[in-house]
Design a protein around this motif. Sequence first.
Motif, short mmCIF file in Angstrom:
data_model
loop_
_atom_site.label_atom_id
_atom_site.label_comp_id
_atom_site.label_asym_id
_atom_site.label_seq_id
_atom_site.Cartn_x
_atom_site.Cartn_y
_atom_site.Cartn_z
N LEU A 28 5.18 57.46 99.38
CA LEU A 28 4.66 58.39 98.38
C LEU A 28 3.33 58.96 98.83
CD1 LEU A 28 4.59 59.76 95.62
CD2 LEU A 28 3.65 57.64 94.66
N GLY A 29 2.48 58.15 99.45
CA GLY A 29 1.22 58.64 99.97
C GLY A 29 1.43 59.72 101.01
N LEU B 214 14.00 48.86 99.91
CA LEU B 214 13.93 49.62 98.66
C LEU B 214 13.14 48.86 97.59
CD1 LEU B 214 17.55 51.08 98.43
CD2 LEU B 214 15.45 52.21 99.19
N ARG B 215 11.89 48.60 97.90
CA ARG B 215 10.98 48.00 96.93
C ARG B 215 10.09 49.09 96.36
NH1 ARG B 215 7.78 44.04 100.26
NH2 ARG B 215 8.38 45.47 101.93
N ALA B 216 10.12 49.22 95.06
CA ALA B 216 9.37 50.30 94.42
C ALA B 216 7.88 50.21 94.73
CB ALA B 216 9.60 50.26 92.91
N LYS B 217 7.32 49.01 94.77
CA LYS B 217 5.90 48.85 95.05
C LYS B 217 5.54 49.31 96.45
CE LYS B 217 5.08 45.04 91.84
NZ LYS B 217 4.62 43.63 91.71
N ARG B 218 6.49 49.21 97.37
CA ARG B 218 6.22 49.63 98.74
C ARG B 218 6.35 51.14 98.90
NH1 ARG B 218 8.47 51.08 103.53
NH2 ARG B 218 10.46 51.45 102.50
N ILE B 219 7.32 51.74 98.22
CA ILE B 219 7.60 53.16 98.40
C ILE B 219 6.74 54.04 97.49
CG2 ILE B 219 9.39 54.94 98.25
CD1 ILE B 219 11.43 52.77 98.94
N ASP C 147 15.68 55.65 90.47
CA ASP C 147 14.49 55.23 89.74
C ASP C 147 13.22 55.49 90.55
OD1 ASP C 147 16.09 54.38 87.68
OD2 ASP C 147 16.11 52.27 88.29
N ILE C 148 13.26 55.18 91.84
CA ILE C 148 12.09 55.41 92.69
C ILE C 148 11.81 56.90 92.82
CG2 ILE C 148 11.14 55.12 95.01
CD1 ILE C 148 12.69 52.52 95.22
N THR C 149 12.88 57.70 92.91
CA THR C 149 12.71 59.16 93.00
C THR C 149 12.02 59.70 91.76
OG1 THR C 149 14.68 59.35 94.39
CG2 THR C 149 13.91 61.34 93.29
#
Length: 228
Positions: free
Chosen positions: A69-70, A35-40, A181-183
């Motif tokens: 996300l991509g 759950l790393r924001a930069k990765r997801i 947060d990521i969502t």
Amino acid sequence: MNMMDALIAGGWLMIPLLGCSLLATVIIIERLWTLRAKRIAPYGLGQEVCSLVSRGQVNLYWLEGHSPLGGVLAAGLRNARLGHEQVRARLQEAATAVIHDMERFLSPLGTIAAITPLIGLLGTVVGMIEVFSVIVAGDGASRTADLAGGISRALVTTAAGLTVAIPALMFHRYFQRRVEDITVRMEEQASQVVEFIAHYQGNVSLSDGGEGERVEADGRLAPEVKRS
């Protein structure tokens, strides 16, 4: 009292507590890494996709492998010919799958946080039953060791259960917040792409990664692009 003495004093109920502790540790480490924001959902990807769309250089193969996300944005772009409402619907479907993956193992972690205090409480009850059994037998003075063992089990299992439950609950709440947060970050960037497509006047030209093979949004094969 060292660790081994505590395990022995706690009795057989320390076995499930130890198992829950190991499982919670593995889940926490795995989720911290995953759950790393930069990765997801890396910042700026939505704006980059809009720029690529305007230049007719969207490579769906690259976009799908870029990040979760991509993959969500690529799923929406594949339906660009159907209108931005269909793009939005497809984005929501793809995002739901990504969110489901982000929430993986959070339910077991929450279960561990809930049941380990109960296991500790069960140890307390079992220990007190042993203590009262010795007292009722009327020979408590001669069985001081049994009395001490029962009290020790009651205290050790409760302490062990809380020791496992407290960090498990803290990390469970933390991961839930991180998923939220990521969502939100994914929704912001996906909305940016949807709004851009809705107001984009040109044809959305897509590529699946083949050299010179480009596909228009309506599914037709675009002319080959020769590079000098």
